[in-house]
Scaffold this motif. Structure first.
Motif, PDB file in Angstrom:
ATOM      1  N   HIS A   1       0.837  -1.205   0.000  1.00 32.22           N
ATOM      2  CA  HIS A   1       0.000   0.000   0.000  1.00 32.22           C
ATOM      3  C   HIS A   1       0.873   1.256   0.000  1.00 32.22           C
ATOM      4  O   HIS A   1       0.616   2.222  -0.733  1.00 32.22           O
ATOM      5  N   ARG A   2       1.920   1.265   0.817  1.00 34.93           N
ATOM      6  CA  ARG A   2       2.847   2.411   0.848  1.00 34.93           C
ATOM      7  C   ARG A   2       3.495   2.637  -0.515  1.00 34.93           C
ATOM      8  O   ARG A   2       3.605   3.774  -0.974  1.00 34.93           O
ATOM      9  N   LYS A   3       3.927   1.549  -1.129  1.00 32.28           N
ATOM     10  CA  LYS A   3       4.577   1.671  -2.445  1.00 32.28           C
ATOM     11  C   LYS A   3       3.604   2.252  -3.475  1.00 32.28           C
ATOM     12  O   LYS A   3       3.967   3.121  -4.255  1.00 32.28           O
ATOM     13  N   LEU A   4       2.373   1.753  -3.479  1.00 29.04           N
ATOM     14  CA  LEU A   4       1.381   2.255  -4.427  1.00 29.04           C
ATOM     15  C   LEU A   4       1.104   3.738  -4.206  1.00 29.04           C
ATOM     16  O   LEU A   4       1.170   4.544  -5.136  1.00 29.04           O
ATOM     17  N   CYS A   5       0.785   4.110  -2.964  1.00 26.59           N
ATOM     18  CA  CYS A   5       0.375   5.493  -2.676  1.00 26.59           C
ATOM     19  C   CYS A   5       1.509   6.502  -2.800  1.00 26.59           C
ATOM     20  O   CYS A   5       1.257   7.703  -2.922  1.00 26.59           O
ATOM     21  N   SER A   6       2.757   6.025  -2.774  1.00 22.38           N
ATOM     22  CA  SER A   6       3.891   6.940  -2.940  1.00 22.38           C
ATOM     23  C   SER A   6       4.478   6.873  -4.347  1.00 22.38           C
ATOM     24  O   SER A   6       5.483   7.522  -4.627  1.00 22.38           O
ATOM     25  N   SER A   7       3.824   6.139  -5.234  1.00 20.05           N
ATOM     26  CA  SER A   7       4.362   5.941  -6.581  1.00 20.05           C
ATOM     27  C   SER A   7       4.040   7.105  -7.525  1.00 20.05           C
ATOM     28  O   SER A   7       3.056   7.825  -7.352  1.00 20.05           O
ATOM     29  N   ALA A   8       4.876   7.225  -8.548  1.00 21.81           N
ATOM     30  CA  ALA A   8       4.635   8.221  -9.599  1.00 21.81           C
ATOM     31  C   ALA A   8       3.358   7.895 -10.358  1.00 21.81           C
ATOM     32  O   ALA A   8       2.633   8.806 -10.782  1.00 21.81           O
ATOM     33  N   LEU A   9       3.065   6.616 -10.523  1.00 24.46           N
ATOM     34  CA  LEU A   9       1.845   6.200 -11.218  1.00 24.46           C
ATOM     35  C   LEU A   9       0.600   6.704 -10.479  1.00 24.46           C
ATOM     36  O   LEU A   9      -0.323   7.245 -11.091  1.00 24.46           O
ATOM     37  N   TRP A  10       0.575   6.536  -9.148  1.00 26.10           N
ATOM     38  CA  TRP A  10      -0.547   7.017  -8.334  1.00 26.10           C
ATOM     39  C   TRP A  10      -0.649   8.535  -8.425  1.00 26.10           C
ATOM     40  O   TRP A  10      -1.729   9.091  -8.620  1.00 26.10           O
ATOM     41  N   ALA A  11       0.487   9.217  -8.298  1.00 29.55           N
ATOM     42  CA  ALA A  11       0.492  10.685  -8.361  1.00 29.55           C
ATOM     43  C   ALA A  11      -0.038  11.174  -9.700  1.00 29.55           C
ATOM     44  O   ALA A  11      -0.796  12.149  -9.759  1.00 29.55           O
TER      45      ALA A  11
ATOM     46  N   ALA B   1      -2.154   9.596 -11.717  1.00 28.53           N
ATOM     47  CA  ALA B   1      -3.606   9.344 -11.758  1.00 28.53           C
ATOM     48  C   ALA B   1      -4.364  10.381 -10.932  1.00 28.53           C
ATOM     49  O   ALA B   1      -5.394  10.906 -11.366  1.00 28.53           O
ATOM     50  N   VAL B   2      -3.855  10.694  -9.749  1.00 32.73           N
ATOM     51  CA  VAL B   2      -4.493  11.690  -8.882  1.00 32.73           C
ATOM     52  C   VAL B   2      -4.494  13.059  -9.559  1.00 32.73           C
ATOM     53  O   VAL B   2      -5.509  13.767  -9.557  1.00 32.73           O
ATOM     54  N   ALA B   3      -3.364  13.435 -10.154  1.00 33.34           N
ATOM     55  CA  ALA B   3      -3.264  14.737 -10.826  1.00 33.34           C
ATOM     56  C   ALA B   3      -4.247  14.841 -11.983  1.00 33.34           C
ATOM     57  O   ALA B   3      -4.854  15.895 -12.195  1.00 33.34           O
ATOM     58  N   ALA B   4      -4.432  13.746 -12.705  1.00 34.99           N
ATOM     59  CA  ALA B   4      -5.364  13.752 -13.841  1.00 34.99           C
ATOM     60  C   ALA B   4      -6.817  13.879 -13.383  1.00 34.99           C
ATOM     61  O   ALA B   4      -7.635  14.528 -14.046  1.00 34.99           O
ATOM     62  N   GLU B   5      -7.135  13.282 -12.239  1.00 32.09           N
ATOM     63  CA  GLU B   5      -8.521  13.283 -11.752  1.00 32.09           C
ATOM     64  C   GLU B   5      -8.892  14.511 -10.926  1.00 32.09           C
ATOM     65  O   GLU B   5     -10.065  14.861 -10.823  1.00 32.09           O
ATOM     66  N   MET B   6      -7.915  15.171 -10.307  1.00 34.40           N
ATOM     67  CA  MET B   6      -8.223  16.238  -9.351  1.00 34.40           C
ATOM     68  C   MET B   6      -9.047  17.381  -9.927  1.00 34.40           C
ATOM     69  O   MET B   6     -10.024  17.812  -9.282  1.00 34.40           O
TER      70      MET B   6
ATOM     71  N   ALA C   1       0.258  13.139  -2.886  1.00 27.98           N
ATOM     72  CA  ALA C   1      -0.211  13.147  -4.281  1.00 27.98           C
ATOM     73  C   ALA C   1      -1.382  14.110  -4.462  1.00 27.98           C
ATOM     74  O   ALA C   1      -1.413  14.876  -5.437  1.00 27.98           O
ATOM     75  N   THR C   2      -2.330  14.099  -3.531  1.00 31.48           N
ATOM     76  CA  THR C   2      -3.475  15.007  -3.634  1.00 31.48           C
ATOM     77  C   THR C   2      -3.036  16.446  -3.396  1.00 31.48           C
ATOM     78  O   THR C   2      -3.540  17.366  -4.040  1.00 31.48           O
TER      79      THR C   2
END
Length: 187
Positions: free
Chosen positions: A5-15, A17-22, A44-45
């Motif tokens: 979970h830490r790896k996912l939420c701190s990943s560039a991929l997650w960031a 996706a968050v940037a695209a949706e915000m 990320a948010t």
């Protein structure tokens, strides 16, 4: 959080996706001039919000995350170490309170309700609460093995926000995927 979970939420991929949706997550909401983000976690948010709102403050309970956030957002975002269920802010300090994909990490419904009550307290009259979170499903449960996972019940959100004092409540959910909601502090 567990390691996966830490790896996912701190990943560039997650960031990414968050940037695209915000922008879509806050579109149509007048967040005003002073926004409080509750529970930014790895940021990320916060990264996505910082360029979309005039002034951003983030309150984070995890001390290690606060240090990382302060280094990254030095001078651009006010980062405060604190608990969303007992915030260190003045009554009516913010024009909006937002929280994205973090409420399921709050271990009890009572503490989630305390966050709603605190959001109400720190909002100015007419201020907006905007939030989104994931709902329980099989992949989400697997990601949270060994983590705190207290997913919201979408049916309970409206009365819980009303109990906190909010009006103009809107709740939308995609079954087994997500819930999003907004509410206002009366003028």
């Amino acid at each position: 959080m567990n390691l996966v979970h830490r790896k996912l939420c701190s990943s560039a991929l997650w960031a990414k996706a968050v940037a695209a949706e915000m922008p879509g997550n806050i579109a149509g909401y007048d967040l005003g001039d002073s926004v409080l983000e509750v529970g930014p976690g790895f940021g990320a948010t916060t990264r996505a919000l910082a360029g979309l709102v005039p002034r951003l403050t983030a309150v984070e309970i995890d001390e290690a995350s606060v240090g990382v956030l302060k280094r990254e957002f030095d001078g651009r975002v006010r980062i405060v170490h604190g608990d969303g269920a007992s915030m260190p802010f003045e009554d009516g300090e913010f024009s909006a309170v937002v929280c994205f994909t973090m409420l399921h990490h709050v271990p009890t419904t009572a503490l989630q309700d305390a966050i709603f009550a605190e959001a109400f307290r720190v909002l100015r009259p007419g201020g907006v609460l905007r939030a989104m979170d994931s709902l329980a499903n099989a992949p989400f449960r697997l990601l949270h093995i060994g983590d705190t996972m207290n997913a919201l019940d979408p049916v309970s959100v409206w009365p819980r926000l009303q109990d906190a004092g909010f009006t103009g409540i809107k709740v939308d959910h995609v079954p087994k995927r997500s819930v999003s909601f907004s509410a206002r502090k009366p003028d």
